[in-house]
Design a protein around this motif. Sequence first.
Motif, short mmCIF file in Angstrom:
data_model
loop_
_atom_site.label_atom_id
_atom_site.label_comp_id
_atom_site.label_asym_id
_atom_site.label_seq_id
_atom_site.Cartn_x
_atom_site.Cartn_y
_atom_site.Cartn_z
N LEU A 184 -84.89 -25.64 -4.35
CA LEU A 184 -85.21 -27.00 -4.79
C LEU A 184 -83.95 -27.85 -4.71
CD1 LEU A 184 -87.11 -29.06 -6.20
CD2 LEU A 184 -86.42 -28.06 -8.37
N SER A 185 -83.92 -28.77 -3.78
CA SER A 185 -82.76 -29.65 -3.63
C SER A 185 -82.99 -30.94 -4.41
CB SER A 185 -82.55 -29.98 -2.14
OG SER A 185 -81.66 -31.05 -1.99
N SER A 186 -81.96 -31.37 -5.14
CA SER A 186 -82.11 -32.59 -5.93
C SER A 186 -80.75 -33.11 -6.36
CB SER A 186 -82.97 -32.31 -7.17
OG SER A 186 -83.16 -33.49 -7.93
N HIS A 187 -80.72 -34.41 -6.69
CA HIS A 187 -79.55 -34.98 -7.34
C HIS A 187 -79.87 -35.33 -8.80
CE1 HIS A 187 -81.75 -38.54 -5.92
NE2 HIS A 187 -81.21 -39.17 -6.94
N ILE A 188 -81.09 -34.95 -9.24
CA ILE A 188 -81.51 -35.20 -10.61
C ILE A 188 -81.30 -33.92 -11.41
CG2 ILE A 188 -83.38 -35.97 -12.11
CD1 ILE A 188 -84.62 -37.34 -9.66
N LEU A 189 -80.23 -33.87 -12.18
CA LEU A 189 -79.84 -32.64 -12.86
C LEU A 189 -80.88 -32.15 -13.85
CD1 LEU A 189 -76.07 -33.42 -13.59
CD2 LEU A 189 -77.10 -32.39 -11.56
#
Length: 249
Positions: A184-189
């Motif tokens: 799961l790639s994300s910039h929302i920690l």
Amino acid sequence: MEEYILKTENLTKSFKKQIVVKDINLKIKPKTIYGLLGPNGAGKSTTLKMITGILHPTSGSILFDGHHWSRKDLRNIGALIESPALYGNLTAYENLKVHTLLLDLSKSRIKEVLDIVNLKDTGKKKVAKFSYGMKQRLGIAIALLNRPKLLILDEPTNGLDPVGTKEFRKLIKGFCEEGITVILSSHILSEVEQVADYVGIIYEGQLKYQGKIDKEKDLESLFMNVINENSIKGGMIDVKYDTGGKTEI
């Protein structure tokens, strides 16, 4: 010897003379959720595109399920990278039918994946009239058609409202319970923290940290410690969770 469903060894990608991703060494265990974190432009999508064969690595290697990756492995990999490619003039069922024909799969799988992503009651509604969240779920349904061992989702919660995001978290956890490994790639920690078992942090094209998530600690503190340390010096560091204002290195 630890078992990994996916390993990358010094995975590197450059465009002309610009290195976008350098020496990425991912280690992902089967039947886990791996959160790939990083600021926008850090190299997350480029890394995932190499794993799914969209981009060819400049150097390095990818090992999948114990052997060197080849295009045949795409039979066991499902992916939703960026926005799903959908036919707006078709229904959800018809969109999936197109893919079953391309993949030579049984049409019986269509109802199964529609049920998994909670789109079984959309009937004759055209995809052009779907909400953004419904389109994302249909994209995931397409990725699930081939019963993948590895499911790759790149920024899947972008544009989702709070209700859609909550439903998505439940969906992801269900995949892991069924034996599917998820990247799961994300910039929302906060989203990654609630679902992932392991986390990797990419910054300026390099993997700066990876390890098991400690549910008792703050992922944001870990993330900022890694970013701040690497804005001063290069290289991968073994940063542990913040322990009261002091980072252990």
